[in-house]
Design an enzyme around this catalytic site. Structure first.
Site, PDB file in Angstrom:
ATOM      1  CG  ASP A  87      -0.344   0.012   2.535  1.00 39.60           C
ATOM      2  OD1 ASP A  87       0.652  -0.705   2.830  1.00 39.60           O
ATOM      3  OD2 ASP A  87      -0.676   0.969   3.226  1.00 39.60           O
ATOM      4  CD  GLU A 182       4.405   0.401   6.864  1.00 39.41           C
ATOM      5  OE1 GLU A 182       5.160   0.685   7.716  1.00 39.41           O
ATOM      6  OE2 GLU A 182       3.849   1.398   6.183  1.00 39.41           O
TER       7      GLU A 182
END
Length: 416
Positions: A87, A182
């Site tokens: 991400d 994350e």
């Protein structure tokens, strides 16, 4: 040990491909992963791993990619894992990223064409002084690049490719883990530690080439809820105590010396990250950070004392403050396993770089993995100016990260 033949790197092509896939995570989402589009990259990674011959590569129901490069040695080598997150940060758009390779950088200003006000300057990015002659990759000026952490993803993927195509690189079982979310603090919420079965892990999510990070902040979140007094604004004199105004006064009264914009190095901070509310009720969300876990309570007390002082002016209003643990300094775990960091430092040095042990003014998936029973320091990926439109990475630094991963695999095998 050197490689029998020169490495034919694939990291740049992979990186340029991965950054065009929008994988931005969403801190307001209640799903996991927070955005379904993160799986678009994860599915591609599985397809590429399977095409390489990594037979067990798969995407699980939570959006994690697991894979194994099987051992090619007769030694009993501890299983190690390499981890990166797919991400990108919610702070800046990751949609329609247009990467640009600026070949043979010579110190000039890099003007990003889709927004000429975005200029990557040597004076603003001092690490560029180490990039003369290198090929620097940026976005086009309207989005982040996504080097955080698609540089790490591409480096691990290239390392897998090299391990498969260079059987002279002796290694034990190598586990691969790609995580979602994350950037919003949930990257390892559903990781299956037993499935990984690893002794040690390494996130590939750091900054300058040569950096090795064994220490992170310890982190708490805090939420301050203010209960004010509502009244009709036409008849509010002597009655209304606006929770919104109280919230603003509390934020304004926090000590500057404990703010992110006035701290660096090993100093911690208290940072209000959002305010929402109405006249009657308002809420402020904070993040609290320090390398010394013991200071987190005293930092929360600063919020409490500031609120107490402000509310002296508002006798009919009140507040509550709640704190929650986010992650802890991974150094507390890594100090019990010194060989994990030492092997990585040696691997960096074998590439011709000079390994530098650093602290992270933030956290990584490795912070939480370390306290989940999988000690996990952080190795450089070459990322710079992350979460911004001026984010950049160099081709040569990414290649050095690939070499570091390969040498690290060999060192664990040699020492087994």
């Amino acid at each position: 040990m050197s490689f029998n033949s020169p490495l034919s790197f694939t990291v740049t092509d992979r990186f340029l491909r991965y950054v065009t896939i929008d994988t931005q995570s969403d801190p307001t989402s209640v799903t996991f992963p927070s955005t379904e589009k993160q799986k678009n990259l994860s599915r591609l990674l599985v397809d590429e791993l399977l095409a390489m011959g990594v037979q067990d590569a798969h995407l699980d129901e939570f959006g994690y990619v697991y894979a194994t490069i099987p051992s090619n040695t007769n030694k009993q080598v501890p299983v190690i894992c390499f981890c990166s997150h797919v991400d990108t940060a919610p702070d800046c758009s990751g949609a329609n990223v247009k990467p640009i390779v600026h070949k043979n950088y010579q110190g000039q200003d890099i003007i990003l064409p889709d927004d000429p006000t975005q200029v990557v300057k040597l004076t603003d990015h001092p690490d560029l002084k180490n990039q003369f002659g290198h090929d620097v990759i940026t976005a086009s000026g309207t989005t982040l690049l996504g080097a955080d952490n698609k540089a790490g993803v591409a480096e691990i993927m290239d390392a897998c490719y090299q391990l498969i195509n260079h059987p002279e690189i002796k290694h034990g079982d190598i586990r691969i883990l790609f995580t979602p979310d994350e950037e919003v603090g949930h990257g390892v919420d559903h990781v299956d530690i037993a499935r990984l079965g690893a002794y040690a892990a390494y996130t590939i999510d750091g900054e300058s080439a040569g950096n090795m990070e064994n220490e992170t902040f310890s982190a708490d979140g805090a939420r301050l809820i203010i209960q004010g007094v509502s009244a009709h604004p036409g008849f509010a004199k002597g009655k209304m105590e606006s929770a919104i105004k109280i919230a603003g006064e509390i934020v304004a009264a926090l000590p500057d010396e404990l703010s992110p914009e006035h701290t660096d190095a090993m100093q911690g901070f208290v940072h209000p990250v959002s305010i929402e509310g109405h006249v009657e009720t308002a809420g402020i969300d904070f993040i609290i950070r320090d390398f010394d876990e013991g200071n987190l309570k005293s930092h929360a007390d600063v919020i409490r004392k500031t609120a107490d002082e402000v509310l002296k002016k508002y006798p009919n209003s009140a507040y509550t403050l709640t704190t929650s643990q986010q992650y802890r300094n991974m150094k507390n775990v890594l100090e019990q396993h010194p060989e994990i960091v030492a092997n990585a430092m040696e691997a960096i040095n074998r590439t011709g770089l000079t390994a530098k042990l650093c602290s992270i003014r933030g956290g990584t998936d490795g912070s939480r993995l370390s306290f989940m029973g999988l000690p996990c320091p952080n190795i450089f990926a070459g990322e710079h100016a992350f979460h911004s439109k001026q984010e950049w990475v160099s081709v040569q630094d990414m290649q050095k990260a690939v070499e570091t991963i390969l040498h690290l695999c060999m060192i664990w095998e040699e020492k087994a």
